[in-house]
Every structure is written in C-alpha cells, then in structure tokens.
Design a protein around this motif. Structure first.
Motif, PDB file in Angstrom:
ATOM      1  N   GLN A 130      62.491  53.851  43.263  1.00  0.00           N
ATOM      2  CA  GLN A 130      61.925  52.578  43.676  1.00  0.00           C
ATOM      3  C   GLN A 130      60.496  52.464  43.145  1.00  0.00           C
ATOM      4  O   GLN A 130      59.695  53.385  43.313  1.00  0.00           O
ATOM      5  CB  GLN A 130      61.916  52.470  45.203  1.00  0.00           C
ATOM      6  CG  GLN A 130      63.295  52.485  45.831  1.00  0.00           C
ATOM      7  CD  GLN A 130      64.069  51.212  45.541  1.00  0.00           C
ATOM      8  OE1 GLN A 130      63.560  50.115  45.735  1.00  0.00           O
ATOM      9  NE2 GLN A 130      65.307  51.347  45.091  1.00  0.00           N
ATOM     10  N   PRO A 137      55.705  47.332  42.649  1.00  0.00           N
ATOM     11  CA  PRO A 137      56.762  46.483  42.081  1.00  0.00           C
ATOM     12  C   PRO A 137      56.281  45.523  40.998  1.00  0.00           C
ATOM     13  O   PRO A 137      56.971  45.332  39.991  1.00  0.00           O
ATOM     14  CB  PRO A 137      57.305  45.726  43.297  1.00  0.00           C
ATOM     15  CG  PRO A 137      57.028  46.642  44.445  1.00  0.00           C
ATOM     16  CD  PRO A 137      55.720  47.297  44.118  1.00  0.00           C
ATOM     17  N   GLN A 161      63.421  47.399  42.402  1.00  0.00           N
ATOM     18  CA  GLN A 161      62.206  46.658  42.729  1.00  0.00           C
ATOM     19  C   GLN A 161      61.262  46.529  41.529  1.00  0.00           C
ATOM     20  O   GLN A 161      60.057  46.763  41.626  1.00  0.00           O
ATOM     21  CB  GLN A 161      61.483  47.290  43.923  1.00  0.00           C
ATOM     22  CG  GLN A 161      62.214  47.136  45.251  1.00  0.00           C
ATOM     23  CD  GLN A 161      62.341  45.676  45.681  1.00  0.00           C
ATOM     24  OE1 GLN A 161      61.372  45.055  46.102  1.00  0.00           O
ATOM     25  NE2 GLN A 161      63.541  45.121  45.548  1.00  0.00           N
ATOM     26  N   LYS A 177      59.503  43.985  39.732  1.00  0.00           N
ATOM     27  CA  LYS A 177      59.150  42.587  39.958  1.00  0.00           C
ATOM     28  C   LYS A 177      58.131  42.049  38.957  1.00  0.00           C
ATOM     29  O   LYS A 177      57.641  40.940  39.097  1.00  0.00           O
ATOM     30  CB  LYS A 177      58.626  42.404  41.384  1.00  0.00           C
ATOM     31  CG  LYS A 177      59.683  42.679  42.448  1.00  0.00           C
ATOM     32  CD  LYS A 177      59.184  42.342  43.831  1.00  0.00           C
ATOM     33  CE  LYS A 177      60.274  42.567  44.889  1.00  0.00           C
ATOM     34  NZ  LYS A 177      59.815  42.200  46.235  1.00  0.00           N
TER      35      LYS A 177
END
Length: 417
Positions: free
Chosen positions: A93, A97, A151, A153
């Motif tokens: 993860q 992000p 994630q 982004k």
C-alpha cells in the motif's frame, strides 16, 4: 536540475516464467516456451501455437472479488506489480498515495472475459451479460484496479500504441517523475489468447501458421513466417533518483532517452513499413539520451518475424548505426510476441542483463535472411558501455525507442557470485 528516473523493481509474468529470476534463467538457457494454446480450443484455426504463462495461479496475487471482476490480463498485471513492488522493497500500500502513480500500456483489454460474456449474450438463453463486462474488458481496467488496490492516487493513465506502448509507458513514467511524482508503476501485460482475439490477429496476415514450436517464430531468419502470439509482460517500479537513494534502494538502471514517431502512411503488405520514421525514433532517443550511436552496447529490436517487416527494421538500424553495428539480441522466439507486454519484457531483459553483468545471446536467427544481416549476439558476453537501445513497432505505424543505462553490477559475494 532535471529529475532523474531509475528502475528499482522488476516484475515479470511471462511464458519464460513468473518472477525476474525465472525469466532470466529461461533467457540464459535459451529454452523455448512456445507450445499449443491451452486457454481455449484452437482447433480449426491456422495458428494453434502461443506463449502462455506456465502454472499461473491468479489466487496467489488477487483476491476472490478481484478475480471475479477482472480478466486474466489484469490478473497478470496484479502479479507483475506485486512482484515489482517486492523486488523494489516497497510496501503493498502506498504510504503517500498522491506521491505514487501507475501508467501502463494496453492493446486490447480483457479478451477472455469479454469472450465469455459475449458468448453468453448471443448463445445463452438469458441473452444477458454480467455486471462486470462493462469494466473488465476495458483497456484501462488494469490501471484502475491497481490504483484502487495499491492506493496509487497520483497521475495515472493508460497508453495505447500496440507493441510500442510498453516503451511509451516507461517514457511517460519519466515525464511524471519530472513533474514531481517520485514513484511510478510502469510497463504492460497482455493476454491476446481467445477465439476472438486470435481471429483479429489472423486478419492482419502476420501470424505464423507453422506447426512446429521450435520453428514457428523466427525473426530475421530465412524461415521467418510471422509471429506467434503470447501473453504476459513486465511491470517496473520507476523512482526519482534521490527518492531511491534516500531509502537505499537497489538500482537496475536509468531511463535516459526515449522517442515516439508515427509512419503516418499505410503499410505496403509486400514492401513492409517505411523504415524512415522508425529510424527517426531511434535517433531521437539516442540524441535525447546524449548517446552517440557507436556508444550503444546492445539493441533489442521489435523482431516481428514477418520478412518485409524484418527487412524494414534492419534497414532502420543500418540507417542509424551505419557500418558500426552494435550487438543485436532478441528473446521473442523463446516466448512469443506479447504485444505491448513484449516490449516491456525486452526492457526487463535489458535491465536484468546489466544487473547480472551479462548480455544474453540472441535466440536466432539461424540463417539471416537477405537484408537482415545484423550483428546478432551469438554468445553471452559482458557489457561494455552498459547502454541498451530498445525498439518497438506497433501495428498501424507506431514507433518507439528507449535508451537504458545500466547501473554498475553488484560486487561479488564471498562465494564469488
């Protein structure tokens, strides 16, 4: 200063194996992984061979919900991305992000998923398709799914230029890093092995119909008869140099130059494509990297395996390098041509070669065809300048080139390896 982009993670999911180590072992051994298509029954098609990822279990890389909602092409993308992140020493993860992005290439999307749903629509009693048909086949599905799961982004996107797209994704990753995003996932996977996908490729007239897997795909050879389709590809972690150094990351190499051009004209089926704009892409990539042609250590060509196209590619290389031809090597005869995943796989092979301090021998040709007499690497050797030029030509006139400068190899271990 302009930000520099380096590759710190390589994830391979290809007919040559799952993982960079498995791929490299296949390349060094020169083992051909082309065989009968098993993802569907190809009986009745003139082409019945393909390159499939051996023993691939999507359950090891995607959960049940993800597997139901997406195609095998995206499952391969999940696997290659997880392998690349692990190889780079990064978490699953994104801790920041908006500082992480993903830009992959795609040609045709979720073929097997779409095949199943359309057969249900036109052949089943319900005359319906599942709810996920609208997204699973879509060429941006892998980017979207990876962005959600990991994630990512930051600025995300998908590039469509057939085989050239695998290199374009790495070039776009560099641009994204120079605009301020420190980590970008790039590369491509593909799964063009379904009845509809195979029929589309057959329409081009470029597929090989040779039944012997050992002789079906022979680029630049007198026996060249077309390409063999394949699935898979490679995904990379591309980082801003200072970001990579700050965490003590292992660096495979740096993306130092790239270029993309277009033929802007239909291809003559007899004469093949005009080599002019492909040669221009190769020159531009070298110029932007600040590299002179005679400094190039090795070239990975597109190697389509269609005689007219092979001659055109050889002509483009001669136009760029003249009589000082660098070594040329291709491993596509071992795996098949995975469209945009294939050019990404070539880039992975180049980076692994520098990591292992060994340029792999070319898997052919046995006897170069007239007009294809290039300096094929017949035996492995150590790199000299550690500069690789990777070329790719996408159907309908796309041309891309990428210059990679390999990092210094790791020091020998106590065992001397």
């Amino acid at each position: 200063m302009t930000a520099r982009a380096v590759v710190t993670g390589v994830g391979v999911v290809a007919p040559s194996g799952v993982g960079a180590d498995a791929h490299w072992a296949t390349v060094l051994a020169g083992t051909r992984r082309i065989g009968p298509i098993s993802l569907f029954d190809p009986t009745g098609y003139p082409t019945r061979l393909g390159g499939e990822v051996p023993d691939f279990d999507a359950a090891g890389y995607a959960d049940g919900r993800q597997r139901v909602q997406t195609d095998r092409w995206t499952h391969l993308g999940f696997a290659a991305t997880r392998l690349a992140l692990a190889d780079a020493g990064l978490p699953e993860q994104a801790p920041d992000p908006y500082g992480w992005a993903v830009t992959l290439a795609s040609s045709s999307g979720g073929n097997l998923f779409g095949q199943r749903e359309l057969q249900r629509l036109w052949g089943g009693p319900t005359r319906t398709v599942g709810a996920y048909q609208s997204i699973a086949w879509f060429y941006a599905a892998s980017v979207g799914q990876l962005s959600i799961h990991h994630q990512f982004k930051g600025p995300c996107g998908v590039l469509v230029a057939e085989s050239a797209g695998g290199l374009d994704s790495l070039a776009h990753a560099v641009r994204t890093i120079r605009r301020g995003t420190p980590v970008v996932i790039a590369g491509a996977t593909e799964c063009p092995l379904s009845p509809y996908a195979l029929a589309c490729q057959l329409r081009s007239g470029l597929l090989s119909d040779v039944a012997d897997p050992e002789r079906a795909y022979r680029p630049f050879d007198v026996g060249a008869a077309g390409y063999v389709p394949a699935e898979g590809g490679a995904v990379f972690v591309v980082e801003e140099l200072r970001h990579a150094l700050s965490r003590g990351a292992r660096i495979y190499g740096e993306v130092t130059g790239w270029a993309a051009t277009h033929d802007a004209a239909p291809t003559d089926p007899e004469a093949g494509p005009d080599p002019t704009h492909y040669a221009r892409a190769l020159r531009l990539a070298l110029d932007r990297a600040g590299v002179r042609p005679h400094d190039v250590d090795v070239v990975w060509p597109d190697a389509l395996g269609v005689p007219a196209h092979d001659r055109a590619e050889a002509a483009a290389l001669r136009a760029v390098f003249g009589f000082r031809n660098p070594s040329v090597t291709t491993q596509k005869p071992l795996t098949g041509r995975a469209h945009q995943g294939g050019s990404a796989l070539d880039a992975a092979t180049a980076l692994l070669a520098f990591r292992h301090d060994l340029l792999p021998a070319s898997a052919g040709p046995e006897q170069p065809a007239e007009g294809c007499e290039l300096n094929f690497l017949r035996a492995p050797r150590r790199p000299r300048s550690r500069i690789a030029l990777v070329g790719a030509r996408g159907f309908d006139g796309f041309n891309s080139a990428l210059v990679l400068r390999g990092a210094a190899p790791p020091p020998p271990t106590a065992e001397g390896t």
